[in-house]
Write a protein that holds these residues in place. Structure first.
Motif, mmCIF file in Angstrom:
data_model
loop_
_atom_site.group_PDB
_atom_site.id
_atom_site.type_symbol
_atom_site.label_atom_id
_atom_site.label_comp_id
_atom_site.label_asym_id
_atom_site.label_seq_id
_atom_site.Cartn_x
_atom_site.Cartn_y
_atom_site.Cartn_z
ATOM 1 N N ASP A 110 -32.431 -15.564 -7.377
ATOM 2 C CA ASP A 110 -32.619 -16.589 -6.353
ATOM 3 C C ASP A 110 -33.609 -17.659 -6.803
ATOM 4 O OD1 ASP A 110 -30.816 -15.378 -4.665
ATOM 5 O OD2 ASP A 110 -32.343 -14.269 -3.540
ATOM 6 N N THR A 111 -34.680 -17.237 -7.465
ATOM 7 C CA THR A 111 -35.665 -18.217 -7.939
ATOM 8 C C THR A 111 -35.078 -19.104 -9.023
ATOM 9 O OG1 THR A 111 -37.459 -16.669 -7.426
ATOM 10 C CG2 THR A 111 -37.976 -18.509 -8.898
ATOM 11 N N LEU A 112 -34.328 -18.512 -9.934
ATOM 12 C CA LEU A 112 -33.685 -19.305 -10.982
ATOM 13 C C LEU A 112 -32.740 -20.328 -10.371
ATOM 14 C CD1 LEU A 112 -33.191 -19.808 -14.010
ATOM 15 C CD2 LEU A 112 -31.378 -18.083 -13.906
ATOM 16 N N LEU A 113 -31.936 -19.904 -9.400
ATOM 17 C CA LEU A 113 -31.030 -20.844 -8.746
ATOM 18 C C LEU A 113 -31.810 -21.963 -8.068
ATOM 19 C CD1 LEU A 113 -28.217 -21.709 -7.753
ATOM 20 C CD2 LEU A 113 -28.531 -20.172 -5.794
ATOM 21 N N HIS A 114 -32.895 -21.623 -7.389
ATOM 22 C CA HIS A 114 -33.682 -22.642 -6.696
ATOM 23 C C HIS A 114 -34.236 -23.678 -7.678
ATOM 24 C CE1 HIS A 114 -36.480 -24.482 -3.883
ATOM 25 N NE2 HIS A 114 -37.436 -24.290 -4.775
ATOM 26 N N LEU A 115 -34.786 -23.216 -8.792
ATOM 27 C CA LEU A 115 -35.344 -24.159 -9.772
ATOM 28 C C LEU A 115 -34.240 -25.002 -10.408
ATOM 29 C CD1 LEU A 115 -38.030 -21.897 -11.488
ATOM 30 C CD2 LEU A 115 -38.424 -23.769 -9.872
ATOM 31 N N ALA A 116 -33.087 -24.401 -10.642
ATOM 32 C CA ALA A 116 -31.963 -25.172 -11.182
ATOM 33 C C ALA A 116 -31.493 -26.218 -10.172
ATOM 34 C CB ALA A 116 -30.818 -24.236 -11.557
ATOM 35 N N GLU A 117 -31.475 -25.851 -8.900
ATOM 36 C CA GLU A 117 -31.098 -26.815 -7.856
ATOM 37 C C GLU A 117 -32.075 -27.980 -7.825
ATOM 38 O OE1 GLU A 117 -28.921 -23.978 -4.499
ATOM 39 O OE2 GLU A 117 -31.113 -24.219 -4.486
ATOM 40 N N GLN A 118 -33.349 -27.705 -7.936
ATOM 41 C CA GLN A 118 -34.341 -28.780 -7.946
ATOM 42 C C GLN A 118 -34.137 -29.687 -9.156
ATOM 43 O OE1 GLN A 118 -36.510 -29.330 -5.325
ATOM 44 N NE2 GLN A 118 -35.150 -27.745 -4.512
ATOM 45 N N THR A 119 -33.815 -29.090 -10.297
ATOM 46 C CA THR A 119 -33.569 -29.876 -11.509
ATOM 47 C C THR A 119 -32.391 -30.821 -11.304
ATOM 48 O OG1 THR A 119 -34.414 -28.052 -12.868
ATOM 49 C CG2 THR A 119 -33.075 -29.715 -13.977
ATOM 50 N N VAL A 120 -31.294 -30.286 -10.785
ATOM 51 C CA VAL A 120 -30.094 -31.092 -10.553
ATOM 52 C C VAL A 120 -30.351 -32.154 -9.496
ATOM 53 C CG1 VAL A 120 -27.712 -30.996 -9.729
ATOM 54 C CG2 VAL A 120 -28.550 -29.260 -11.330
ATOM 55 N N ARG B 148 -22.391 -22.423 -9.207
ATOM 56 C CA ARG B 148 -22.836 -23.295 -8.121
ATOM 57 C C ARG B 148 -23.320 -24.659 -8.590
ATOM 58 N NH1 ARG B 148 -23.237 -18.166 -7.247
ATOM 59 N NH2 ARG B 148 -22.967 -17.301 -5.129
ATOM 60 N N LEU B 149 -23.721 -24.758 -9.864
ATOM 61 C CA LEU B 149 -24.343 -25.987 -10.354
ATOM 62 C C LEU B 149 -23.887 -26.309 -11.767
ATOM 63 C CD1 LEU B 149 -28.055 -25.260 -9.336
ATOM 64 C CD2 LEU B 149 -26.516 -26.865 -8.195
ATOM 65 N N PRO B 150 -23.886 -27.589 -12.133
ATOM 66 C CA PRO B 150 -23.656 -27.934 -13.540
ATOM 67 C C PRO B 150 -24.880 -27.546 -14.366
ATOM 68 C CG PRO B 150 -24.197 -29.896 -12.271
ATOM 69 C CD PRO B 150 -24.064 -28.779 -11.283
ATOM 70 N N CYS B 151 -24.658 -26.844 -15.462
ATOM 71 C CA CYS B 151 -25.783 -26.438 -16.310
ATOM 72 C C CYS B 151 -25.272 -26.161 -17.717
ATOM 73 C CB CYS B 151 -26.487 -25.198 -15.747
ATOM 74 S SG CYS B 151 -25.463 -23.709 -15.709
ATOM 75 N N LEU B 152 -26.206 -26.033 -18.635
ATOM 76 C CA LEU B 152 -25.931 -25.568 -19.985
ATOM 77 C C LEU B 152 -26.603 -24.216 -20.169
ATOM 78 C CD1 LEU B 152 -26.612 -28.775 -22.128
ATOM 79 C CD2 LEU B 152 -24.393 -27.730 -21.692
ATOM 80 N N ALA B 153 -26.063 -23.418 -21.077
ATOM 81 C CA ALA B 153 -26.724 -22.179 -21.465
ATOM 82 C C ALA B 153 -27.398 -22.382 -22.814
ATOM 83 C CB ALA B 153 -25.726 -21.032 -21.557
ATOM 84 N N GLY B 154 -28.495 -21.706 -23.006
ATOM 85 C CA GLY B 154 -29.141 -21.643 -24.311
ATOM 86 C C GLY B 154 -29.292 -20.181 -24.678
ATOM 87 N N VAL B 155 -28.866 -19.816 -25.883
ATOM 88 C CA VAL B 155 -29.047 -18.438 -26.351
ATOM 89 C C VAL B 155 -30.086 -18.458 -27.453
ATOM 90 C CG1 VAL B 155 -27.972 -16.428 -27.410
ATOM 91 C CG2 VAL B 155 -26.693 -17.797 -25.749
ATOM 92 N N ASN B 156 -31.188 -17.783 -27.188
ATOM 93 C CA ASN B 156 -32.302 -17.793 -28.131
ATOM 94 C C ASN B 156 -32.172 -16.616 -29.089
ATOM 95 O OD1 ASN B 156 -34.733 -18.273 -29.422
ATOM 96 N ND2 ASN B 156 -35.865 -18.631 -27.524
ATOM 97 N N ALA C 218 -42.295 -37.477 -15.650
ATOM 98 C CA ALA C 218 -42.741 -37.724 -17.028
ATOM 99 C C ALA C 218 -41.620 -38.214 -17.930
ATOM 100 C CB ALA C 218 -43.359 -36.455 -17.602
ATOM 101 N N GLY C 219 -40.365 -38.178 -17.447
ATOM 102 C CA GLY C 219 -39.272 -38.769 -18.217
ATOM 103 C C GLY C 219 -38.259 -37.813 -18.793
ATOM 104 N N ALA C 220 -38.313 -36.534 -18.436
ATOM 105 C CA ALA C 220 -37.345 -35.580 -18.984
ATOM 106 C C ALA C 220 -35.956 -35.813 -18.402
ATOM 107 C CB ALA C 220 -37.796 -34.149 -18.703
ATOM 108 N N ASP C 221 -34.942 -35.564 -19.225
ATOM 109 C CA ASP C 221 -33.549 -35.608 -18.779
ATOM 110 C C ASP C 221 -32.954 -34.210 -18.658
ATOM 111 O OD1 ASP C 221 -33.240 -38.606 -18.966
ATOM 112 O OD2 ASP C 221 -33.756 -38.138 -21.050
ATOM 113 N N GLY C 222 -33.581 -33.255 -19.311
ATOM 114 C CA GLY C 222 -33.187 -31.859 -19.225
ATOM 115 C C GLY C 222 -34.440 -31.001 -19.162
#
Length: 582
Positions: free
Chosen positions: A140-150, A175-183, A125-129
């Motif tokens: 483990d699930t968070l890492l997996h989804l982040a890996e798919q994103t990267v 393990r991966l390049p990412c940004l943090a968001g603090v809500n 759909a065109g997302a960059d992030g």
């Protein structure tokens, strides 16, 4: 997970099961736009947002493409597009259309992403992030989804808020390049607490975005002073398009000033800041002399340290004892008007969280020499023989009280903050916007609002709308405010509580001064959500001289508020060895 967040996630699972990951929208099989680097140098993200669970309808007829154009022209570094349909009234069509109209501008898909298919649809759909909410997943699930994103070339923005989110973020960041968001918004209740991001910024392994609650230029600067590399602005951008450029300018200029003064040259302000090392702030160290380490600006450091001190206090109380305080935790304690070293020693031993030194007309007025002596006493209390913080707790804050920012005494106090001998300023003067705008923005400070009648609620809400992180309420008697020795009336506090703060989603615990003593504080804490108490005159034998017995009785009354006298735990003193973020 519970409350609003639980309902949103359950609805999303039902939608995915019934409608599929594209939710019925014409998402192409192949991506139609290039993948753009997402916020690689920081900046402001503006959001396309039609509604929210906390505020209801915001702009239901919003045109996504035209809104994005307005944001880009104002200088937004990226556009966030909410695609959740039921509670936020967004959709994937917005992402498709904005992506087509602006093929080279970074876009964030903000939704309650749950599956691999969600990631793939976001890419097509065109997302960059892509936003990934840490509390929704195990590690483990968070890492997996982040890996798919990267893998798709997109950047994962991992949102954290609670203590248990942090190990998950660290695991992914290693393990991966990412940004943090603090809500700053709690997704369970959708209330906002701007002090929470002040705590979390010291604990993050990667550059971070401040999310939610930024609606004024003052709030944008606050986020930058804390050390965030970016801010995400939703409702504040949609409702107040005329001030978007001002928000962006205030955040960007503040961040650039911090980077320039620290010589970071593009490095994010929070890089290199360690939560544990912030406890080591004393004269003679880099963190005790802001000219040596201006990467920790006083304006943000005050709130970081207050947040750490609050977390420490909360961590010392067993969960089963939280019911004894109306807020659910014991308050921070400030003892003000200190003029004698023996009184400073008593306050440190009893467990005061803030110590107040008056640089304004008062029988308790102090001077630079005494603050230096008090700071040396603090150093010997926490750092014996030049060693590290052997008590292993965040030490109390020294606060300078001023009333006229242009006075020589106030200028001395401001200089002491910049030197690291004071941690912040309590401003007890006129509160009109012109005066507040003249307060130095490189110095951490909070304001005092004198109150005497329910109608003062309006002034309280004006300050909240401005974005003041916390407001200290003090009793006004005639023309005198401060040092009256008279408590704030119940009907005034009742009005502030029942009417709520400006913007019902903002968490607004009370900071209270005026007439506090062992005889009055327990009832106050059991009936009102008080986060900080500030006491002075009723703890004295004469002006400027604290009475040790009254001090001890005051701290005992806080530890045993009305309704829990037999069971509530004693207040932890500054001698405790255990410290954990809460």
């Amino acid at each position: 997970m519970d409350d609003i967040l639980q309902r949103i996630v359950q609805q999303r699972r039902e939608d995915l099961a019934r409608r599929g990951p594209a939710l019925g929208y014409p998402v192409p099989l192949e991506r139609q736009r290039p993948v753009n680097p997402f916020l690689s140098a920081g900046g402001v993200i503006l959001e396309i947002k039609r509604a929210s669970p906390s505020r209801g309808a915001i702009a239901l007829d919003l045109d996504a493409v035209q809104t994005a154009r307005t944001y880009i022209e104002a200088g937004a570094k990226a556009i966030s597009i909410l695609t959740e349909e039921h509670y936020f009234k967004g959709n994937l069509q917005d992402l498709l259309e904005v992506g087509k109209a602006f093929p080279h501008h970074p876009l964030l898909r903000k939704d309650f992403i749950l599956t691999d298919d969600d990631i793939a649809v976001s890419y097509r759909a065109g997302a960059d992030g892509v936003l990934l909410i840490a509390r929704l997943f195990d590690t483990d699930t968070l890492l997996h989804l982040a890996e798919q994103t990267v893998r798709f070339g997109m950047k994962p923005l991992i949102e954290v808020r609670e203590e248990e989110d942090l190990p998950k973020l660290r695991f992914v960041a290693e393990r991966l390049p990412c940004l943090a968001g603090v809500n700053s918004r709690d997704l369970r209740t959708f209330t906002i607490d701007p002090l929470l991001p002040a705590l979390r910024i010291t604990e993050l392994p990667v550059p971070a975005i401040y999310e939610s609650g930024v609606q004024t230029p003052f709030q944008a600067s606050y986020a930058a002073h804390l050390g965030y590399t970016g801010i995400l602005v939703g409702e504040g951008a949609v409702r107040q398009k005329e001030q978007i450029s001002l928000l962006i300018r205030h955040f960007t200029q503040t961040r650039n000033q911090l980077q320039g003064s620290s010589g970071l040259s593009g490095e994010s302000p929070q890089e290199g800041i360690s939560g544990s090392s912030l406890g080591d702030l004393r004269p003679g160290t880099g963190r005790g002399n802001r000219q040596e380490n201006s990467a920790l600006p006083a304006a943000g450091e005050l709130w970081r340290r207050l947040a750490q001190r609050r977390a420490y206090r909360q961590s010392q109380v067993p969960i089963e004892s939280h019911r004894y305080w109306r807020l659910g935790a014991p308050p921070l304690v400030k003892i003000c008007g200190l003029t004698r070293l023996e009184d400073v020693q008593h306050c440190l031993t009893l467990g005061a969280d803030l110590l107040g030194f008056i640089f304004a007309p008062s029988p308790r007025k102090t001077d630079v020499a005494f603050v230096r002596q008090a700071r040396a006493l603090l150093s010997s209390f926490y750092f014996p023989e030049g060693k590290g913080n052997t008590r292993d707790v965040p030490h109390p804050l020294f606060i300078g009280v001023i009333s006229d920012v242009q006075s020589p005494a106030a200028q001395e106090a401001l200089r002491l903050v910049r030197e690291g001998l004071l941690d912040g300023i309590q401003y007890h003067g006129p509160l009109d916007e012109e005066v507040l705008a003249q307060l130095p923005d490189d110095v951490g400070r909070y304001v005092v609002l004198p109150v005497s009648q329910p109608a003062d609620r309006e002034a309280y809400q004006v300050l909240q709308k401005r974005g003041e992180v916390r407001i200290l309420l003090d009793r006004r008697v005639g023309n005198q405010s401060g040092g009256t020795g008279i408590p704030i009336q119940d009907e005034v506090l009742d009005t502030l509580i029942t009417q709520g703060p400006a913007g019902s989603s903002f968490y607004s615990p009370l900071w209270i001064a005026g007439g506090l003593s062992a005889e009055t504080v327990g009832s106050l804490l059991s009936r009102y959500p008080v986060e900080l108490v500030d006491a002075s005159s009723r703890l004295e034998s004469e002006p400027g001289k604290k009475d040790p017995q009254k001090l001890r009785a005051f701290f005992a009354a806080i530890a045993h508020p009305e309704g829990g006298k037999e069971e509530a735990p004693a207040r932890a003193s500054n001698q405790h060895k255990e410290y954990q973020h809460g």
